[in-house]
Design a protein around this motif. Structure first.
Motif, PDB file in Angstrom:
ATOM      1  N   VAL A  40      24.761  -9.337  -3.574  1.00 10.67           N
ATOM      2  CA  VAL A  40      24.527  -9.212  -5.005  1.00 10.67           C
ATOM      3  C   VAL A  40      25.527  -8.237  -5.611  1.00 10.67           C
ATOM      4  O   VAL A  40      25.660  -7.101  -5.141  1.00 10.67           O
ATOM      5  CB  VAL A  40      23.087  -8.731  -5.292  1.00 10.67           C
ATOM      6  N   VAL A  50      25.627 -13.497  -7.594  1.00 12.07           N
ATOM      7  CA  VAL A  50      25.124 -13.640  -6.229  1.00 12.07           C
ATOM      8  C   VAL A  50      25.982 -14.642  -5.473  1.00 12.07           C
ATOM      9  O   VAL A  50      26.376 -15.676  -6.025  1.00 12.07           O
ATOM     10  CB  VAL A  50      23.656 -14.121  -6.231  1.00 12.07           C
ATOM     11  N   PHE A  94      16.940 -11.601  -7.031  1.00 12.84           N
ATOM     12  CA  PHE A  94      18.178 -12.141  -7.600  1.00 12.84           C
ATOM     13  C   PHE A  94      18.743 -13.246  -6.706  1.00 12.84           C
ATOM     14  O   PHE A  94      19.241 -14.271  -7.195  1.00 12.84           O
ATOM     15  CB  PHE A  94      19.222 -11.038  -7.784  1.00 12.84           C
ATOM     16  N   VAL A 526      21.824 -14.350 -14.070  1.00 17.86           N
ATOM     17  CA  VAL A 526      22.180 -14.454 -12.654  1.00 17.86           C
ATOM     18  C   VAL A 526      23.093 -15.657 -12.475  1.00 17.86           C
ATOM     19  O   VAL A 526      22.772 -16.764 -12.907  1.00 17.86           O
ATOM     20  CB  VAL A 526      20.928 -14.616 -11.770  1.00 17.86           C
TER      21      VAL A 526
END
Length: 527
Positions: A40, A50, A94, A526
């Motif tokens: 991450v 990510v 995440f 994300v």
């Protein structure tokens, strides 16, 4: 009604589902690969990256990158990025969001219901933390299952012709466990399990990193160690991982180590690499032998296959050593993807069974029809059972009334069949006590021990006692460990006409914390 299986790994993760012809299928990420690096990169307070790009960013901005977070699950070790502390559950969330978002893009279906896998040797706190990571990611976690069980489900699908007794040797990026499993008529039963959640392929990488850095210093003693510079260290780690993979296909390879404008050319052979890491592999053999001894004590002494799972089992030394030391023929079975595929099958089957149990037969039949299942297949799925065992022992702290010595008394023991529910009476030490501390402990080492230092505190609370009670007043304690390995502890004071009850929640984050994190992190992009 799609359901998904997620292999949330230390170094790589992946997601799978059952397609419209009943096959477990791994879904590729937006970068076009089956697996996503569990890395991450906190690019900004509002944007998180990510995967492969995050892994690349570790070389240039190591202070903003987090990797190997799985090893911290169940522990209160937040990482501060951009001034905000992130728990291991949040960082794992995440990764889960990335997998879910990419799977939605691939299938066109929302990702909501999931099964997430964990190492067999994960304890209650780590399993609870994994469950909460899924909740923070906005997912409905149907169940948490052990990686060897997921691998065994995949194995059973690929080898349906007869019953089997197998040893699953699971060497992932950051964890190792070994499990004896029987498959009988489609049913799966875990006989016993053992492992080390701080031993994995990353440790092989670390040995290469140390070796390459040492060779660089020998050649350039005035340049200092590349391990003292974060950017040089991160590049060295990338090179070491690539070298490890290369040595699985080639017998030797050359690496250029660069630091402070200097270059050292280092040749590493497969044999040399095996020697550097011999003790690590020996530890896995020792744990496997211990597991086989435990199985033998339970009456299991012969095996059909030794199934190798986890990307690190592709190292040639693994199969060679296991065959030599254990006299079992290793079978490398889709090591990178078998766990995710098995989790997807389990998610599908468990959802199907739950619909039947709830009387929602139309939805169950529609689900089976979409997967192209025959009536016989539906019948087998409905009847399948999976039995597992406790990975560790669990107990509470007790105080001897005479010596005041504090020890741990275990109510659930490693390799007890699950679900397990044990109720036992304990007693107050002093007259007039107004409360008792309930300290829930988990076995920390490979062998159960009553010594405090050999166990870890995973939860605590205070149960109040009515005033004026004599010493030796009874307190009822119940441990209930479910098939997912999640523990619920209930402590009760019994007295005519009233009862006080305390429920101890396992894990570092409360349900309120989880809800707050879910709301806060939902605002973070994300990619």
């Amino acid at each position: 009604m799609a359901v998904f299986g997620i292999d949330l790994g230390t170094t790589y993760s992946c997601i799978a589902y059952v397609d419209d012809v009943g096959r477990p299928t791994v879904l590729r990420n937006l970068e076009g690969t089956d697996t996503t690096p569990s890395v991450v990169f906190f690019e900004s307070p509002d944007n998180v990256v990510v995967g492969a790009t995050a892994k690349d960013s570790a070389v240039l901005e190591p202070d903003l990158v987090v990797s190997r977070i799985k090893r911290d699950m169940g522990h209160d070790v937040p990482r501060v990025r951009h001034g905000r502390p992130y728990t291991p559950e949040e960082i794992s969330a995440f990764i889960l969001r990335k997998l879910a978002d990419d799977a939605r893009t691939d299938t066109g279906e929302p990702v909501e219901d999931v099964v997430v896998t964990v190492p067999a040797y994960f304890g209650a706190a780590e399993r609870d933390a994994t469950h909460k990571a899924g909740q923070i990611a906005g997912l409905n976690v149907i169940d948490i299952i052990s990686e060897p069980i997921a691998a065994a489900i995949t194995y059973g699908l690929l080898n349906p012709e007869r019953d089997h007794t197998i040893v699953v040797y699971d060497l992932g990026g950051g964890t190792f466990d070994t499990t004896v499993i029987t498959l009988r008529g489609g049913d799966i039963e875990v006989v016993c399990t053992d492992g080390d959640h701080e031993l994995g392929g990353a440790d092989w990488d670390d040995r290469l990193v140390e070796h390459l850095a040492e060779r660089f210093e020998q050649e350039h003693p005035d340049a200092g160690s590349p391990l003292l510079d974060k950017q040089s260290e991160q590049q060295l780690r990338r090179d070491a991982e690539d070298l490890k993979k290369t040595l699985s296909a080639r017998t030797q390879h050359v690496v250029r180590v660069m630091h402070e404008g200097r270059v050292a050319t280092v040749e590493v052979t497969r044999e040399g690499f095996a020697e550097l890491t011999r003790d690590l592999l020996d530890r896995t053999v020792e744990i496997t032998r211990r597991t086989l001894d435990t199985a033998a004590a339970k009456g299991v002494t012969s095996y059909d296959h030794l199934v190798l799972v986890g990307g690190s089992t592709k190292m040639p030394a693994v199969a060679e050593t296991l065959q030599k030391e254990l006299q079992l023929e290793p079978r490398l079975q889709d090591p990178d993807l078998a766990v995710a595929k098995g989790a997807a099958l389990y998610a599908f089957e468990e959802t199907y069974r739950r619909l039947l149990r709830a009387g929602e037969h139309d939805r169950a039949e529609d689900m089976a029809a979409r997967a192209g299942l025959s009536p016989d297949q539906q019948e087998r799925i409905a009847a399948r059972t999976i039995k597992t065992v406790a990975s560790r022992g669990f107990g509470i702290v007790v105080t001897d009334r005479d010596t005041r010595r504090r020890t741990v008394e275990h109510l659930v023991h490693a390799n007890d069949a699950l679900p397990a529910a044990v109720t036992r009476d304990f007693y107050t030490v002093d007259p007039g006590q107004t409360g008792v501390d309930v300290e829930v402990m988990e076995q920390a080492g490979s062998v159960e021990s009553g010594e405090l230092e050999d166990n870890g505190l995973i939860a605590e609370g205070v149960l109040r006692i009515p005033p004026g009670k004599p010493a030796g007043w009874p307190i009822e304690v119940t441990f209930a460990l479910d098939t997912a390995g999640l523990l619920q502890v209930t402590s009760r004071e019994r007295e005519t006409g009233e009862a006080l009850e305390l429920r101890v929640q396992i894990g570092g984050m409360s349900e309120e914390d989880v809800a707050e994190s879910r709301a806060a992190l939902s605002k973070v992009q994300v990619s």
